[in-house]
Design a protein around this motif. Structure first.
Motif: not given
Length: 147
Positions: A21-28, A41-50
């Motif tokens: 997602y961040s790669r797409e945001a950087v490209q944009l 608006y970027l929802s990262m979906f990286t959960k801190i808890y596995p």
């Protein structure tokens, strides 16, 4: 969706990786017209808890390692977006808002280091443990310090 399911260096899968997602945001950021406003608006979906690890106590070390990897991935993703804003000349006219979606998980075992103590409740509750979230607003446009 294939990019969402790529493997990490340690061989684990993560359904939604912040890198994608961040790669797409950087490209944009890099390709959009600099004289036009830009909202991302970027929802990262990286959960801190596995959620991919088995039993709670027997896998605690593995969970902590995965949590660290996830935080590093989130940090690198945000850093790449901020660098793209700087590179594009948009940083000085940007507002960055970082929020979580809800409070922390409430574990049934309070002795574990990832318990939601000292707050009552957790994710999905109306108590402080479910509604208090980390967040900040950052912008070169905002002067002074606040709380």
């Amino acid at each position: 969706r294939a990019a969402d399911e790529k493997k990490r260096p340690n061989g684990r899968k993560n359904e939604h990786m912040s890198e994608v997602y961040s790669r797409e945001a950087v490209q944009l950021i890099k390709t959009s017209a600099k004289n036009q406003p830009l909202f991302i608006y970027l929802s990262m979906f990286t959960k801190i808890y596995p959620s991919e690890v088995g039993t709670v106590k027997s896998k605690q070390k593995e969970k902590e390692e995965l949590r660290g990897e996830n935080l590093e991935e989130l940090d690198a993703s945000i850093s790449s977006i901020v660098e793209a804003l700087r590179w594009s000349g948009r940083y000085n006219n940007s507002v960055i808002i970082f929020l979580s979606d809800n409070g922390a998980r409430e574990w049934s075992e309070p002795s574990l280091p990832n318990h939601n103590a000292p707050f009552r409740g957790g994710k999905g509750t109306v108590y402080e443990g479910g509604t208090r979230i980390p967040g900040f607003v950052h912008s070169p446009l905002v002067r002074g310090r606040g709380r």
